[in-house]
Design a protein around this motif. Structure first.
Motif, PDB file in Angstrom:
ATOM      1  N   VAL A 140      -3.718   1.169   3.904  1.00 12.17           N
ATOM      2  CA  VAL A 140      -3.332   1.015   2.490  1.00 12.17           C
ATOM      3  C   VAL A 140      -3.797   2.241   1.699  1.00 12.17           C
ATOM      4  O   VAL A 140      -3.044   2.827   0.916  1.00 12.17           O
ATOM      5  N   ARG A 154      -2.538  -3.575  -3.514  1.00 15.07           N
ATOM      6  CA  ARG A 154      -3.266  -4.642  -2.830  1.00 15.07           C
ATOM      7  C   ARG A 154      -4.683  -4.870  -3.362  1.00 15.07           C
ATOM      8  O   ARG A 154      -5.540  -5.396  -2.654  1.00 15.07           O
ATOM      9  N   ARG A 166      -7.145  -1.785   5.657  1.00 15.25           N
ATOM     10  CA  ARG A 166      -7.559  -1.163   4.385  1.00 15.25           C
ATOM     11  C   ARG A 166      -7.365   0.341   4.442  1.00 15.25           C
ATOM     12  O   ARG A 166      -6.983   0.972   3.461  1.00 15.25           O
ATOM     13  N   ASN A 199       4.940  -5.409   5.611  1.00 14.72           N
ATOM     14  CA  ASN A 199       4.275  -6.182   4.565  1.00 14.72           C
ATOM     15  C   ASN A 199       2.859  -5.620   4.374  1.00 14.72           C
ATOM     16  O   ASN A 199       2.099  -5.512   5.336  1.00 14.72           O
ATOM     17  N   ILE A 200       2.493  -5.258   3.143  1.00 15.49           N
ATOM     18  CA  ILE A 200       1.187  -4.617   2.942  1.00 15.49           C
ATOM     19  C   ILE A 200       0.029  -5.576   3.252  1.00 15.49           C
ATOM     20  O   ILE A 200      -1.081  -5.131   3.519  1.00 15.49           O
ATOM     21  N   ALA A 201       0.311  -6.885   3.234  1.00 15.66           N
ATOM     22  CA  ALA A 201      -0.743  -7.851   3.577  1.00 15.66           C
ATOM     23  C   ALA A 201      -1.196  -7.676   5.021  1.00 15.66           C
ATOM     24  O   ALA A 201      -2.319  -8.041   5.379  1.00 15.66           O
ATOM     25  N   ILE A 210      -1.255  -5.350  -7.722  1.00 16.81           N
ATOM     26  CA  ILE A 210      -0.705  -6.115  -6.597  1.00 16.81           C
ATOM     27  C   ILE A 210      -0.058  -5.164  -5.590  1.00 16.81           C
ATOM     28  O   ILE A 210      -0.214  -5.316  -4.375  1.00 16.81           O
ATOM     29  N   SER A 213      -4.068 -10.098  -4.856  1.00 22.54           N
ATOM     30  CA  SER A 213      -3.077 -10.777  -3.995  1.00 22.54           C
ATOM     31  C   SER A 213      -2.186 -11.662  -4.851  1.00 22.54           C
ATOM     32  O   SER A 213      -2.693 -12.415  -5.692  1.00 22.54           O
TER      33      SER A 213
END
Ligand code: ADP
Length: 283
Positions: free
Chosen positions: A79, A55, A76, A70-72, A52, A58
């Motif tokens: 990340v 990432r 890509r 927020n990594i959301a 999680i 989720s």
């Protein structure tokens, strides 16, 4: 300094289920330069938590932030650039040299082997230097010893100069000397404060020696979070692993020292004591 800067990683009220709930209300922070060891019995949710955070999965609810973002909401590529991940078993299917393998860690920057920039080569060379893998840069990765390969895997993970290094049982197949060297290296990499690390490990004594903080997980729940001296106590560890463990103080380092004992623990009459452990208060 702003709080968001100090808290490099923020994990807030994470819940996750497969068929059954696997993680329940997990919240903690990791600041720059900290090395967090995640410990707990098999199936307690450690790998899921790591997935999680990078990432790969989720959460059903909750959020993970890196440097206040927020990594959301990250791309890509961001990340991959901001987090270096070492999986439990890293298989290398192609006949790559160690240098080519480490350069793969730069793919997150958008290029492929053969199209690497001068910066890619410089950063890969830096990663190999600090992990002491330069000497076998031209050898095939499949021909390296376990300890050498694991250092090359670490070199690849740090080649993008990530903010967070995430390692899932990085010392599982190493002998005791290489285990110590590996954790010592991760500790040195994080000590300057630009990078933090999260390490899942079953090596409790290595966690005690090298981690700045320890997170205890059992059945998807947080059972403790704090410095090794605070949480690695006899009663907490014995309950966490349902085993008879003795905790005293390592005479050299002063860290908690964990020993497995065969003696059956007496339950219901005070349980395991805190003999010799330096434990602080329960949460
Ligand atoms: P740990 O890393 O602490 O051993 P995991 O995060 O791997 O624990 O697993 C936590 C729980 O989730 C276990 O009960 C495991 O069986 C379950 N689990 C893990 N991966 C999957 C999956 N892909 N599908 C269904 N259940 C899974």
């Amino acid at each position: 300094m702003a709080d968001g800067w100090l808290k490099m990683l923020q994990v807030r009220e994470i819940n996750f289920s497969y068929a059954e709930p696997v993680l329940k209300d997990i919240s903690f922070d990791v600041s720059g330069g900290e090395l967090l060891a995640v410990i707990g019995p098999n199936g307690s949710g450690k790998s899921t938590l790591l997935k999680i955070i990078i990432r790969a999965l989720s959460p059903a609810s909750g959020a993970v932030s890196l440097d206040g973002r927020n990594i959301a909401s990250l791309s890509r590529r961001d990340v991959a650039r901001l987090m270096g991940y070492v999986a439990q078993q890293s298989t290398v299917r192609f006949p790559l040299t160690a240098m080519e393998f480490v350069l793969q860690g730069r793919f997150a920057q958008g290029r492929m082997v053969g199209f690497e920039s001068e910066t890619d080569v410089r950063q890969a060379a830096w990663a190999m230097e600090v992990t002491e893998t330069s000497e076998f840069a031209c050898r095939l990765i499949g021909e390296l010893s376990g300890g050498e390969r694991q250092r090359a895997v670490l070199a690849r993970a740090i080649a993008s100069r990530p903010r967070l290094l995430v390692l899932d049982e990085p010392v599982a197949n190493l002998d005791i000397s290489h285990q110590v060297k590996m954790l010592d290296l991760v500790k040195r990499l994080t000590a300057e404060g630009e990078m933090s690390a999260l390490v899942v490990t079953h090596e409790l004594n290595l966690a005690a020696e090298f981690a700045t903080h320890v997170l205890m997980l059992k059945s998807g729940e947080m059972r403790g979070f704090g410095s090794p001296g605070e949480v690695l106590t006899e009663s907490r560890l014995s309950d966490l692993f349902d085993a008879d463990l003795l905790v005293d103080v390592n005479p050299v380092s002063g860290a908690p020292r964990i020993t497995l004992t065969a003696k059956k623990r007496e339950r219901g009459s005070g349980g395991a004591g805190e003999r010799g452990s330096r434990g602080a208060g329960e949460p």
